[in-house]
Design a protein around this motif. Sequence first.
Motif, mmCIF file in Angstrom:
data_model
loop_
_atom_site.group_PDB
_atom_site.id
_atom_site.type_symbol
_atom_site.label_atom_id
_atom_site.label_comp_id
_atom_site.label_asym_id
_atom_site.label_seq_id
_atom_site.Cartn_x
_atom_site.Cartn_y
_atom_site.Cartn_z
ATOM 1 N N GLU A 14 87.941 37.417 64.508
ATOM 2 C CA GLU A 14 87.726 37.436 65.956
ATOM 3 C C GLU A 14 88.202 38.763 66.531
ATOM 4 N N PRO A 15 87.380 39.827 66.439
ATOM 5 C CA PRO A 15 87.812 41.128 66.958
ATOM 6 C C PRO A 15 88.100 41.066 68.454
ATOM 7 N N LYS A 16 89.063 41.848 68.892
ATOM 8 C CA LYS A 16 89.385 41.955 70.320
ATOM 9 C C LYS A 16 88.645 43.178 70.859
ATOM 10 N N TRP A 17 87.684 42.936 71.726
ATOM 11 C CA TRP A 17 86.845 44.002 72.282
ATOM 12 C C TRP A 17 87.339 44.397 73.668
ATOM 13 N N GLU A 18 87.284 45.667 73.952
ATOM 14 C CA GLU A 18 87.592 46.207 75.281
ATOM 15 C C GLU A 18 86.260 46.673 75.893
ATOM 16 N N THR A 19 85.898 46.108 77.026
ATOM 17 C CA THR A 19 84.650 46.486 77.682
ATOM 18 C C THR A 19 84.819 47.829 78.375
ATOM 19 N N MET A 20 83.953 48.758 78.034
ATOM 20 C CA MET A 20 83.984 50.092 78.630
ATOM 21 C C MET A 20 83.001 50.182 79.805
ATOM 22 N N LEU A 21 81.846 49.537 79.670
ATOM 23 C CA LEU A 21 80.849 49.524 80.738
ATOM 24 C C LEU A 21 80.084 48.214 80.685
ATOM 25 N N ASP A 22 80.068 47.506 81.787
ATOM 26 C CA ASP A 22 79.326 46.253 81.911
ATOM 27 C C ASP A 22 78.060 46.560 82.715
ATOM 28 N N ILE A 23 76.910 46.588 82.043
ATOM 29 C CA ILE A 23 75.645 46.961 82.694
ATOM 30 C C ILE A 23 75.253 45.932 83.757
ATOM 31 N N ASP A 24 75.510 44.650 83.501
ATOM 32 C CA ASP A 24 75.196 43.608 84.486
ATOM 33 C C ASP A 24 76.023 43.785 85.753
ATOM 34 N N ALA A 25 77.322 44.022 85.594
ATOM 35 C CA ALA A 25 78.208 44.204 86.757
ATOM 36 C C ALA A 25 77.834 45.469 87.528
ATOM 37 N N LEU A 26 77.516 46.533 86.804
ATOM 38 C CA LEU A 26 77.104 47.780 87.453
ATOM 39 C C LEU A 26 75.837 47.573 88.277
ATOM 40 N N GLY A 27 74.889 46.843 87.710
ATOM 41 C CA GLY A 27 73.642 46.555 88.421
ATOM 42 C C GLY A 27 73.875 45.758 89.696
ATOM 43 N N LYS A 28 74.745 44.754 89.607
ATOM 44 C CA LYS A 28 75.059 43.949 90.795
ATOM 45 C C LYS A 28 75.751 44.796 91.861
ATOM 46 N N GLU A 29 76.693 45.613 91.417
ATOM 47 C CA GLU A 29 77.452 46.465 92.343
ATOM 48 C C GLU A 29 76.541 47.463 93.057
ATOM 49 N N GLU A 30 75.593 48.041 92.336
ATOM 50 C CA GLU A 30 74.738 49.084 92.907
ATOM 51 C C GLU A 30 73.384 48.571 93.387
ATOM 52 N N GLY A 31 73.071 47.309 93.106
ATOM 53 C CA GLY A 31 71.781 46.751 93.523
ATOM 54 C C GLY A 31 70.609 47.336 92.756
ATOM 55 N N VAL A 32 70.860 47.703 91.499
ATOM 56 C CA VAL A 32 69.824 48.291 90.650
ATOM 57 C C VAL A 32 69.766 47.508 89.343
ATOM 58 N N SER A 33 68.582 47.224 88.869
ATOM 59 C CA SER A 33 68.410 46.494 87.621
ATOM 60 C C SER A 33 68.485 47.469 86.445
ATOM 61 N N TRP A 34 69.705 47.913 86.107
ATOM 62 C CA TRP A 34 69.888 48.918 85.062
ATOM 63 C C TRP A 34 69.592 48.358 83.678
ATOM 64 N N VAL A 35 68.992 49.194 82.828
ATOM 65 C CA VAL A 35 68.736 48.864 81.423
ATOM 66 C C VAL A 35 69.329 49.985 80.572
ATOM 67 N N TYR A 36 70.128 49.612 79.584
ATOM 68 C CA TYR A 36 70.763 50.579 78.683
ATOM 69 C C TYR A 36 69.693 51.244 77.818
ATOM 70 N N LYS A 37 69.731 52.581 77.745
ATOM 71 C CA LYS A 37 68.758 53.339 76.955
ATOM 72 C C LYS A 37 69.419 54.215 75.891
ATOM 73 N N GLY A 38 70.738 54.097 75.729
ATOM 74 C CA GLY A 38 71.415 54.874 74.701
ATOM 75 C C GLY A 38 72.549 55.695 75.269
#
Length: 191
Positions: free
Chosen positions: A137-161
């Motif tokens: 059970e690795p312990k992960w640290e979230t660096m960027l949450d694309i869903d949260a960023l999209g909600k915050e900015e009102g943009v439907s962001w999609v990760y491209k690399g």
Amino acid sequence: LFCKKSDSLKKSAGIWQPKSTSRNISVCSNRKVTLMAKKEEIWTHWADKDGDHAWLEEVEGEKALTWVTEGNKNAVESLGDPSDTELYTRILSILDSKDKIPHVRKIGSYLYNFWQDASNPRGIWRRTTLESFRTSEPKWETMLDIDALGKEEGVSWVYKGHSLLEEDGDSAPSRTLMSLSRGGADATVVR
């Protein structure tokens, strides 16, 4: 008239054309004229329509979105809703499974991973240590949450690399540039 490729045609710039011998030119000349006329007819047809579909270039324009919505509706009415099928449910459960093996990239002393599941449909960019990754059970640290960023900015962001900033060959990269697109479009925003 029929013109055999092996005897009467040669390929020039990716196009089969009559060989310039007297034996072949008479056999192929009428066919070439017919093909040239057809090609001209096609060019003229599309030249006359130039600009007729320019509204599709406005990807988020009202007319383009309406056209896509109507096309999707017609497809579902004709083919059925795929989400109602057993296969769709099975594939979705595999894609959303927590049992997936994360594909990681070592950057400095951390292992990074882009992860999508039912809780994170747009995905998260996260990291862990090698020691933690080796556990069940690795312990992960979230660096960027694309869903949260999209909600915050009102943009439907999609990760491209992502791209790493490597200042010199001796030290670990200190910055990562993330490529995101609005709604999955081809154009990306780099942050």
